[in-house]
Design an enzyme around this catalytic site. Sequence first.
Site, PDB file in Angstrom:
ATOM      1  NE  ARG A 287       7.296   7.205  -2.147  1.00 40.77           N
ATOM      2  CZ  ARG A 287       6.017   7.592  -2.206  1.00 40.77           C
ATOM      3  NH1 ARG A 287       5.106   6.904  -1.541  1.00 40.77           N
ATOM      4  NH2 ARG A 287       5.670   8.656  -2.908  1.00 40.77           N
TER       5      ARG A 287
ATOM      6  NE  ARG B 247       3.967  -1.044   2.624  1.00 42.82           N
ATOM      7  CZ  ARG B 247       3.358   0.116   2.914  1.00 42.82           C
ATOM      8  NH1 ARG B 247       4.061   1.231   2.930  1.00 42.82           N
ATOM      9  NH2 ARG B 247       2.076   0.162   3.183  1.00 42.82           N
TER      10      ARG B 247
ATOM     11  CD  GLU C  79      -1.700   6.546  -0.540  1.00 43.80           C
ATOM     12  OE1 GLU C  79      -1.518   6.187   0.629  1.00 43.80           O
ATOM     13  OE2 GLU C  79      -1.046   7.445  -1.094  1.00 43.80           O
TER      14      GLU C  79
ATOM     15  CB  SER D 295      -2.151  10.573  -2.147  1.00 39.21           C
ATOM     16  OG  SER D 295      -2.160  11.473  -1.061  1.00 39.21           O
TER      17      SER D 295
ATOM     18  NE  ARG E 211       0.899   1.031  -3.014  1.00 36.67           N
ATOM     19  CZ  ARG E 211       0.799   1.476  -1.770  1.00 36.67           C
ATOM     20  NH1 ARG E 211      -0.216   2.265  -1.419  1.00 36.67           N
ATOM     21  NH2 ARG E 211       1.688   1.142  -0.857  1.00 36.67           N
TER      22      ARG E 211
END
Length: 437
Positions: A261, A276, A348, A351, A388
């Site tokens: 990403r 991130r 988060e 998901s 994460r």
Amino acid sequence: MIDPRLLRDDPDRVRASLAKRGAPTDLVDAALAADAARREAIVAFEALRAEQKQQGRLIAQARGEEKQQLLARTKELSAGVKEAEAAQGAAEQAWQDAVRALPNLVHPDTPEGGEDDSVVLETVGTPRDFAAEGFEPRDHVELGRILGAIDLERGAKVSGSRFYFLTGVGAQLELALVNLAMEQAREAGFTQVIAPSLVKPAAMEGTGFLGQAADDVYRIEGEDLYLVGTSEVAMAAYHSEEILDAETLPRRYAAFSPCFRKEAGSHGKDTRGIIRVHWFDKVEMFVYTTLEEAEAEHARLLAWERAFLDKLELAYQVVDIAAGDLGLSAQRKFDCEAWIPTQGKYRELTSTSNCTDFQSRRLDIRTRGESGTTPVATLNGTLTAITRAIVAVLETHQQVDGSVRVPQALQKWMGCEVLRPVVPVAPAAATEGGAGD
RNA sequence: GGAGGCGUCGCCUAGUCCGGUCUAUGGCGCCCGCCUGCUAAGCGGGUUUGGGGCUACAACCCCAUCGAGGGUUCAAAUCCCUCCGCCUCCGCCA
């Protein structure tokens, strides 16, 4: 893409859904106009084409003089057909573009509004109270350093900001998490998959990632390939242009792949550590099922995500994501957010989205039912996003001496019960007014 | 990377050289019916997908669809070009 028939028959429902997302509703009128223009162009072309074919049949049988006369007449027709065909193609494309621009219809229970309007459905477990234990928790960067698990300096040196090396127990942790996730998936009947992380534009487009999310996607220079941000992309395209036998549904896949990403527009956000990053590995659940079963399957995916977080012995909350924050494809989305001690908030970790028939219409994935072929439903859910998960596990289970207790479920894959510092460490700072030691 | 071969409506397959009732052949499988103590065999019919018209979202009619996209032509599965995929051989590499 939404059902074109629904758009035609009940445009108000589509408008209402767009409004709930906070998106402009004039897209609906544009799509309706494009649909009318398209059908008009189809009728015009088909009439001419039918005539041309009929003439062609006569020519095949005709001889001499008669044939010459017919030929002269059809030559004119031919130009008209070509023109009408081009017009139809253009109208078709315009309609495609207009309809594809429409996001999926939102679920009736999806909260209206933007990011701040998401609703916490449930809170599971209690965040660990470090104050009560009398010490200041170290963050995952510090823990990663003293355990020899995460090397951010060299990640930056070799690849740049938002990159890292997992080393020693860090690398072990990734493999353990993957194994635990894959084991759970296998026991639940999933087919395990190692998926490619480079895909063609059709896969990216079909899953809806070239819409507003396009800025976040890496493209390979000089090649018609993209790096996926999630294996959802490869797994959705896996059965593209196929008709799946109804008896084979649901088809459940657990896919491992690296994810990439750009994180465009998140400058300054989560700059520290591996919360991130531009690349991480992930095990993703992906399901093809019927539209009727989709909602129940979505609940199951959420349950599997929760089961995994329970195995990591984390405190977390389940969030019903608001309409404006759903992305193009999802009808409804639940995030599981785990407590990150040094941030003092839930972040988060996983998901799960129900994309109903939005992706399957774009990618042409159907099943044969009693009423002919119908689009299937696609759903996805994170089993574990490695970075994460590591952050949450290290920070949550740390001890005052800098060691980290390994959650029981991971012990079998880690081969130990505690991760110990590889460098000399002073005990963590005592909290003011805490119990101390 | 080089050379050659191949790609037809679930599977197999005819057709491609030499363009025109190809409105795509036949078999297998599958579905419906007949026959029949039951089953099998036999007989008859059906069986790609998408779209449009008209409508009861039926029936019917039409258009597209022979790996994909272009081109030639009155007309393309068939001729030409480009691309993609698979197979065989050579080279290289993990």
